[in-house]
Design an enzyme around this catalytic site. Structure first.
Site, PDB file in Angstrom:
ATOM      1  N   SER A 112       0.838  -1.189   0.000  1.00 34.25           N
ATOM      2  CA  SER A 112       0.000   0.000   0.000  1.00 34.25           C
ATOM      3  C   SER A 112       0.874   1.241   0.000  1.00 34.25           C
ATOM      4  CB  SER A 112      -0.901  -0.005   1.239  1.00 34.25           C
ATOM      5  OG  SER A 112      -1.506   1.262   1.442  1.00 34.25           O
ATOM      6  N   TYR A 125      -1.775  -0.243  10.640  1.00 38.94           N
ATOM      7  CA  TYR A 125      -1.771  -0.690   9.235  1.00 38.94           C
ATOM      8  C   TYR A 125      -0.509  -0.216   8.526  1.00 38.94           C
ATOM      9  CZ  TYR A 125      -3.356  -1.368   4.425  1.00 38.94           C
ATOM     10  OH  TYR A 125      -3.463  -1.764   3.114  1.00 38.94           O
ATOM     11  N   ALA A 128       2.606  -2.203   9.566  1.00 40.25           N
ATOM     12  CA  ALA A 128       2.673  -3.524   8.947  1.00 40.25           C
ATOM     13  C   ALA A 128       3.152  -3.432   7.510  1.00 40.25           C
ATOM     14  CB  ALA A 128       1.303  -4.202   9.017  1.00 40.25           C
ATOM     15  N   GLY A 158      -3.131   2.401  -3.967  1.00 41.19           N
ATOM     16  CA  GLY A 158      -3.811   3.435  -3.211  1.00 41.19           C
ATOM     17  C   GLY A 158      -5.154   2.945  -2.704  1.00 41.19           C
ATOM     18  N   ASP A 161     -11.794   0.944  -4.379  1.00 39.07           N
ATOM     19  CA  ASP A 161     -13.224   1.248  -4.287  1.00 39.07           C
ATOM     20  C   ASP A 161     -14.056   0.095  -3.739  1.00 39.07           C
ATOM     21  OD1 ASP A 161     -12.980  -0.473  -6.411  1.00 39.07           O
ATOM     22  OD2 ASP A 161     -14.088   0.781  -7.838  1.00 39.07           O
ATOM     23  N   ARG A 162     -13.505  -0.669  -2.792  1.00 42.01           N
ATOM     24  CA  ARG A 162     -14.320  -1.666  -2.082  1.00 42.01           C
ATOM     25  C   ARG A 162     -15.329  -0.945  -1.208  1.00 42.01           C
ATOM     26  NH1 ARG A 162     -10.567  -5.404   1.324  1.00 42.01           N
ATOM     27  NH2 ARG A 162     -12.602  -5.825   2.286  1.00 42.01           N
TER      28      ARG A 162
END
Length: 234
Positions: A112, A125, A128, A158, A161-162
């Site tokens: 990410s 997050y 990790a 990035g 869109d979930r």
């Protein structure tokens, strides 16, 4: 047109800006121009895909299936995955490395932007994802030293869109979500061509470069990414 005096500070500043922009343009041109992806190369390929139950993992499974790859899928619940995220990458890599070495295979790691550029309200997050970059960056160097032909592709994605992700950051971040299927296809292209890195959307590459040049941005700049009032309320 009358030339400016050779010692004019304004002229020097403009020249530096032109050189910087030219250098950035050349960098992006060379990075993105070389794309020799051949979908037929994935026909019959053996793919172990983790996290295939949702998000970009699910989209990767659909794409690989359409391309004729042989898939082994694993999935975890979201809560469990957050707890074992980094350790699971390390353990699976350690187990798969002997086979990958024999087959001259490749590792494709979905990370990410938050593994390169820290942001507010995402400490666990982000930590990790930074750990992933450190581990696989070190492993890549070790493989080079040992002359082992196993490619490692780090994919920097990035906001996607979930529905669950979009709902979780609604009204907090000003970042725009990227389509999941397109992000998954960018990952597949990078893995198939054994590229060292994938950035989707591509502008994330520039953000990662800016992180190196501007490691401690001013507070005003940081606040532009978030609706601070909404984030505090959340």
């Amino acid at each position: 047109m009358t030339p400016l005096p050779p010692n004019d500070p304004a002229a020097s500043g403009r020249a530096m800006k032109v050189l910087l922009l030219t250098g950035l343009g050349a960098l992006f041109f060379s990075y993105y121009w070389d794309d020799n992806f051949d979908p037929a190369s994935l026909q019959g390929a053996r793919v172990l895909l983790t996290g295939a139950s949702a998000g970009v993992g699910e989209e990767l499974a659909y794409h690989y299936a359409r391309l004729g790859s042989h898939l082994v899928l694993t999935a975890h619940t979201e809560a469990f995955l957050q707890k074992v995220n980094f350790l699971s990458y390390v353990q699976l890599t350690s187990l798969a490395l002997p086979s990958l070495t024999d087959s001259k295979g490749s590792l494709v790691v979905v990370s990410s932007l938050l593994g390169h550029v820290p942001t507010s309200f995402s400490g666990p997050y982000s930590a990790a994802k930074f750990a992933l970059d450190g581990f696989f960056g070190s492993l890549r160097r070790e493989l080079v030293v040992q002359d082992v032909n196993v490619a490692i592709t780090m994919c920097v994605l990035g906001l996607r869109d979930r529905a669950s992700v979009a709902e979780g950051v609604r009204g907090v971040t000003r970042a725009k979500a990227a389509p999941g299927p397109k992000a998954a296809l960018a990952v597949i292209r990078g893995g198939a061509t054994r590229a060292p890195g994938v950035f989707y959307p591509r502008r994330l590459h520039l953000l990662c470069l800016l992180r190196g040049w501007l490691p401690h941005p001013r507070a005003w700049f940081v606040r532009q990414e978030f609706n601070v009032t909404a984030a505090a309320a959340a």
